[in-house]
Design a protein around this motif. Structure first.
Motif, PDB file in Angstrom:
ATOM      1  N   GLU A   1       0.810  -1.173   0.262  1.00 48.78           N
ATOM      2  CA  GLU A   1      -0.016  -0.124  -0.054  1.00 48.78           C
ATOM      3  C   GLU A   1       0.812   1.140   0.075  1.00 48.78           C
ATOM      4  N   ARG A   2       0.370   2.212  -0.767  1.00 49.27           N
ATOM      5  CA  ARG A   2       1.260   3.686  -0.783  1.00 49.27           C
ATOM      6  C   ARG A   2       1.080   4.050   0.445  1.00 49.27           C
TER       7      ARG A   2
ATOM      8  N   GLU B   1       0.643   2.759  -5.282  1.00 51.49           N
ATOM      9  CA  GLU B   1       1.390   1.582  -4.447  1.00 51.49           C
ATOM     10  C   GLU B   1       2.423   0.810  -5.390  1.00 51.49           C
TER      11      GLU B   1
END
Length: 227
Positions: free
Chosen positions: A160-161, A168
């Protein structure tokens, strides 16, 4: 398919696949060279060593000797991921990859996995740019579709970013998850392999919509909220 956050040290732990860094580099090079320089494929031991040690399109840059590469090839052959491909008239032994068939990879999946094996965690945009020379990737949507399939097969995980990051990232899991950056990572739930990818794609579309709204707000602010 349902994606579940897991700790990095748990990624790929139940897959039975725990190739080390040398094996990942060697088979990644075979995948890459088969597509990038087909006239020079299969590769001799020396050509494969040079491919592993090249300074471009590699992260990290390494300095393997022939003995190291040869030993990795031995282990990869036991996995069924590579084999000797020399003909009777060959001056030197040559090697080819079997991982594409062994893992049931589509051409676009194999290209993206090769780039991940050779350069570590990357964004879809980076994979689009770097994977293009190995396989025709129509657009980012095609990249996301291939990545979703790889996630579903348990070969790739999504990171996940984080705050400050626009996208991401994705990382390969053939090494049992070793080297995966700390943080929340999504992998496929092995208990539901046949569940549609709709939930995963919907989440991606929601993230992209949020990013687009943020960019529009920033643009309006830069223009003084002009109509």
């Amino acid at each position: 398919m349902r994606c579940t956050p897991v700790a990095p040290d748990r990624i790929g732990s139940d897959s039975g696949v725990d190739a080390d860094d040398v094996e990942i580099r060697v088979v990644g090079c075979l995948l890459e060279k088969q597509r990038a320089t087909p006239d020079a494929y299969p590769l001799s031991l020396n050509a494969l060593r040079l491919a592993c040690n090249q300074a471009t399109n590699r992260e990290p840059v390494v300095e393997y000797d022939e003995a190291t590469v040869r030993e990795a090839l031995r282990r990869l052959a036991l996995r069924g991921w590579t084999r000797l491909a020399s003909g009777p008239g060959s001056r030197a032994p040559k090697y080819r990859q079997l991982i594409e068939e062994k893992l049931g990879l589509e051409p676009d999946e194999a290209a993206l996995l090769a780039v991940l094996m050779l350069r570590g965690a990357q964004t879809p945009g980076e994979l689009k740019q770097r994977g293009e020379r190995l396989h025709r990737l129509a657009d980012l949507g095609a990249v996301h579709d291939a990545l979703d399939r790889l996630v579903g097969k348990g070969r790739v995980a999504r990171i996940e970013r984080r705050p400050g990051q626009k996208e991401e990232r994705y990382v390969q899991l053939l090494g049992g998850g070793e080297g995966v950056p700390a943080g929340t990572v999504e992998v496929a739930d092995p208990g539901s392999p046949d569940e549609p990818l709709a939930e995963d794609r919907l989440g991606r579309l929601e993230r992209e919509l949020t990013e687009l709204r943020d960019e529009v707000r920033a643009l309006r602010a830069a223009l003084g909220d002009a109509p």
